[in-house]
Design a protein around this motif. Structure first.
Motif, PDB file in Angstrom:
ATOM      1  N   GLU A   1     -30.780  13.548  13.186  1.00 30.61           N
ATOM      2  CA  GLU A   1     -31.599  14.737  13.447  1.00 30.61           C
ATOM      3  C   GLU A   1     -30.755  15.850  14.057  1.00 30.61           C
ATOM      4  OE1 GLU A   1     -35.386  15.828  16.297  1.00 30.61           O
ATOM      5  OE2 GLU A   1     -35.354  13.864  15.294  1.00 30.61           O
ATOM      6  N   ARG A   2     -29.854  15.493  14.979  1.00 30.17           N
ATOM      7  CA  ARG A   2     -28.986  16.497  15.598  1.00 30.17           C
ATOM      8  C   ARG A   2     -28.026  17.108  14.579  1.00 30.17           C
ATOM      9  NH1 ARG A   2     -28.682  16.305  21.261  1.00 30.17           N
ATOM     10  NH2 ARG A   2     -30.799  15.846  21.972  1.00 30.17           N
ATOM     11  N   LEU A   3     -27.720  16.358  13.521  1.00 30.65           N
ATOM     12  CA  LEU A   3     -26.793  16.848  12.504  1.00 30.65           C
ATOM     13  C   LEU A   3     -27.506  17.560  11.362  1.00 30.65           C
ATOM     14  CD1 LEU A   3     -24.298  13.847  12.328  1.00 30.65           C
ATOM     15  CD2 LEU A   3     -23.986  16.046  13.460  1.00 30.65           C
ATOM     16  N   GLY A   4     -28.783  17.859  11.556  1.00 28.93           N
ATOM     17  CA  GLY A   4     -29.508  18.618  10.548  1.00 28.93           C
ATOM     18  C   GLY A   4     -30.234  17.772   9.534  1.00 28.93           C
ATOM     19  N   GLY A   5     -30.370  16.497   9.796  1.00 28.38           N
ATOM     20  CA  GLY A   5     -31.077  15.615   8.885  1.00 28.38           C
ATOM     21  C   GLY A   5     -32.578  15.775   9.014  1.00 28.38           C
ATOM     22  N   PRO A   6     -33.323  15.022   8.241  1.00 25.47           N
ATOM     23  CA  PRO A   6     -34.788  15.128   8.284  1.00 25.47           C
ATOM     24  C   PRO A   6     -35.334  14.720   9.644  1.00 25.47           C
ATOM     25  CG  PRO A   6     -34.084  13.225   6.978  1.00 25.47           C
ATOM     26  CD  PRO A   6     -32.858  14.028   7.253  1.00 25.47           C
ATOM     27  N   VAL A   7     -36.223  15.531  10.188  1.00 27.90           N
ATOM     28  CA  VAL A   7     -36.814  15.253  11.493  1.00 27.90           C
ATOM     29  C   VAL A   7     -37.748  14.050  11.386  1.00 27.90           C
ATOM     30  CG1 VAL A   7     -38.254  16.168  13.348  1.00 27.90           C
ATOM     31  CG2 VAL A   7     -36.640  17.671  12.163  1.00 27.90           C
ATOM     32  N   GLY A   8     -37.600  13.109  12.302  1.00 28.86           N
ATOM     33  CA  GLY A   8     -38.476  11.945  12.324  1.00 28.86           C
ATOM     34  C   GLY A   8     -38.110  10.873  11.325  1.00 28.86           C
ATOM     35  N   ALA A   9     -37.005  11.040  10.602  1.00 31.20           N
ATOM     36  CA  ALA A   9     -36.602  10.023   9.627  1.00 31.20           C
ATOM     37  C   ALA A   9     -36.134   8.770  10.355  1.00 31.20           C
ATOM     38  CB  ALA A   9     -35.490  10.557   8.733  1.00 31.20           C
TER      39      ALA A   9
ATOM     40  N   GLU B   1     -31.073  10.357   2.735  1.00 31.28           N
ATOM     41  CA  GLU B   1     -31.996  11.163   1.938  1.00 31.28           C
ATOM     42  C   GLU B   1     -31.838  10.692   0.512  1.00 31.28           C
ATOM     43  OE1 GLU B   1     -32.842  15.446   3.959  1.00 31.28           O
ATOM     44  OE2 GLU B   1     -30.936  15.252   2.907  1.00 31.28           O
ATOM     45  N   GLY B   2     -32.795   9.913   0.059  1.00 39.88           N
ATOM     46  CA  GLY B   2     -32.622   9.236  -1.217  1.00 39.88           C
ATOM     47  C   GLY B   2     -31.533   8.190  -1.060  1.00 39.88           C
ATOM     48  N   GLU B   3     -30.475   8.290  -1.860  1.00 36.67           N
ATOM     49  CA  GLU B   3     -29.340   7.383  -1.736  1.00 36.67           C
ATOM     50  C   GLU B   3     -28.173   8.016  -0.996  1.00 36.67           C
ATOM     51  OE1 GLU B   3     -29.333   4.210  -2.586  1.00 36.67           O
ATOM     52  OE2 GLU B   3     -31.430   4.431  -3.177  1.00 36.67           O
ATOM     53  N   ALA B   4     -28.326   9.293  -0.618  1.00 36.93           N
ATOM     54  CA  ALA B   4     -27.228  10.010   0.031  1.00 36.93           C
ATOM     55  C   ALA B   4     -27.275   9.801   1.543  1.00 36.93           C
ATOM     56  CB  ALA B   4     -27.301  11.497  -0.296  1.00 36.93           C
ATOM     57  N   LEU B   5     -26.138   9.472   2.114  1.00 33.38           N
ATOM     58  CA  LEU B   5     -26.053   9.273   3.555  1.00 33.38           C
ATOM     59  C   LEU B   5     -26.075  10.612   4.273  1.00 33.38           C
ATOM     60  CD1 LEU B   5     -25.439   7.368   6.016  1.00 33.38           C
ATOM     61  CD2 LEU B   5     -23.019   7.883   5.608  1.00 33.38           C
ATOM     62  N   VAL B   6     -26.925  10.712   5.285  1.00 28.36           N
ATOM     63  CA  VAL B   6     -26.943  11.894   6.149  1.00 28.36           C
ATOM     64  C   VAL B   6     -25.991  11.676   7.317  1.00 28.36           C
ATOM     65  CG1 VAL B   6     -28.350  13.344   7.652  1.00 28.36           C
ATOM     66  CG2 VAL B   6     -29.301  12.465   5.503  1.00 28.36           C
ATOM     67  N   ALA B   7     -26.131  10.549   7.982  1.00 28.23           N
ATOM     68  CA  ALA B   7     -25.253  10.203   9.101  1.00 28.23           C
ATOM     69  C   ALA B   7     -25.426   8.723   9.402  1.00 28.23           C
ATOM     70  CB  ALA B   7     -25.576  11.033  10.338  1.00 28.23           C
ATOM     71  N   ALA B   8     -24.390   8.144   9.976  1.00 31.22           N
ATOM     72  CA  ALA B   8     -24.453   6.733  10.370  1.00 31.22           C
ATOM     73  C   ALA B   8     -23.797   6.571  11.728  1.00 31.22           C
ATOM     74  CB  ALA B   8     -23.762   5.845   9.338  1.00 31.22           C
ATOM     75  N   LEU B   9     -24.302   5.619  12.472  1.00 33.31           N
ATOM     76  CA  LEU B   9     -23.733   5.260  13.766  1.00 33.31           C
ATOM     77  C   LEU B   9     -23.203   3.834  13.644  1.00 33.31           C
ATOM     78  CD1 LEU B   9     -23.518   6.846  16.413  1.00 33.31           C
ATOM     79  CD2 LEU B   9     -25.516   5.610  17.251  1.00 33.31           C
ATOM     80  N   VAL B  10     -21.972   3.628  14.095  1.00 27.81           N
ATOM     81  CA  VAL B  10     -21.307   2.337  13.923  1.00 27.81           C
ATOM     82  C   VAL B  10     -20.931   1.780  15.295  1.00 27.81           C
ATOM     83  CG1 VAL B  10     -19.402   1.109  12.822  1.00 27.81           C
ATOM     84  CG2 VAL B  10     -20.364   3.148  11.735  1.00 27.81           C
ATOM     85  N   LEU B  11     -21.329   0.540  15.547  1.00 26.08           N
ATOM     86  CA  LEU B  11     -20.974  -0.145  16.789  1.00 26.08           C
ATOM     87  C   LEU B  11     -19.947  -1.230  16.486  1.00 26.08           C
ATOM     88  CD1 LEU B  11     -24.381  -0.745  18.636  1.00 26.08           C
ATOM     89  CD2 LEU B  11     -22.874   1.242  18.722  1.00 26.08           C
ATOM     90  N   THR B  12     -18.861  -1.229  17.239  1.00 25.53           N
ATOM     91  CA  THR B  12     -17.851  -2.282  17.142  1.00 25.53           C
ATOM     92  C   THR B  12     -17.706  -2.905  18.520  1.00 25.53           C
ATOM     93  OG1 THR B  12     -16.660  -1.009  15.460  1.00 25.53           O
ATOM     94  CG2 THR B  12     -15.489  -2.850  16.484  1.00 25.53           C
TER      95      THR B  12
END
Length: 243
Positions: free
Chosen positions: A25-33, A124-135
């Protein structure tokens, strides 16, 4: 949440999903997704070559490891703000988290962190908006002391020692050693004198089950050889080569 209670993996996963949705959401993705977990088998679908270098931070506190933000190369965004928001969101769920600086790392390296890596993304569909990765941080393997090395001895219950007092152990006395070729050994015969590696009058070694425990001098008691112990030593002082 009490810091004395260890975090469970479901707790970490739930916090990751919430944080990933906020980051998107902070990166401009869909709100509430809603974010969804990305199974390791599906990581190739993220098209690593199409992802920008991730912004990552080492984190200490309630959870320890690395948190990284992944976005497509075509997306010009402020990753620092998004990463800070993601860490803050996870801290609300898990407890205090303290980042120790950020750095860029290739997306492929982030996803190659091993079986403990967790990925949550917003699409959004099959396109990645953003991902968070934990290691998660992996504790270093325990270093075992070398075989035969001495170290602190734990307190032993005297009652257990009493169970061993009647156990017999083999005691031998070593006057000295030498080395011979096979030819010399085959030539042994009565009258041959073997020269040892110890001068006359030197103390002999007292071995317990083959381990050096003491040194002493040879004496005669009732016309039989005996050893008067002059020094008690430990196995660590044994200069003899071990098998």
């Amino acid at each position: 949440m009490s810091l004395t209670e260890p975090l469970t993996q479901p707790q970490v996963d739930a916090a990751l999903l919430t944080a990933a949705a906020l980051v998107a959401e902070r990166l401009g993705g869909p709100v509430g997704a809603a974010a969804r977990a990305v199974d390791p088998a599906q990581w190739p679908a993220l098209r690593v070559d199409d992802l920008a270098p991730a912004l990552a931070a080492a984190v200490d506190g309630a959870w320890e490891g690395q948190i990284a933000v992944l976005v497509p190369r075509t997306q010009a965004v402020d990753l620092q703000t998004a990463l800070t928001a993601g860490i803050s969101s996870m801290a609300l769920e898990l407890g205090p988290l303290v980042p120790s600086g950020t750095h860029q790392v290739e997306a492929g390296q982030v996803l190659a962190g091993g079986g403990g890596v967790r990925v949550a993304g917003v699409f959004e569909g099959e396109a990645l908006v953003a991902a968070l990765v934990l290691t998660p941080r992996v504790a270093p393997a325990a270093t075992l002391p070398p075989l035969g090395a001495s170290g602190p001895v734990a307190d032993i219950d005297p009652r257990r020692l009493n169970l061993l007092r009647d156990v017999e152990m083999g005691i031998s006395v070593e006057l000295g050693r030498t080395r011979m070729t096979v030819q010399d050994v085959l030539g042994l015969a009565p009258g041959v004198v073997l020269e040892l590696d110890r001068p006359a009058g030197a103390p002999v070694d007292v071995l317990v089950n083959g381990t050096l425990m003491a040194r002493g001098e040879v004496v005669v008691v009732d016309e039989e050889f005996a050893v008067r112990v002059t020094e008690v030593v430990g196995a660590e002082t044994d200069p003899r080569p071990r098998a």
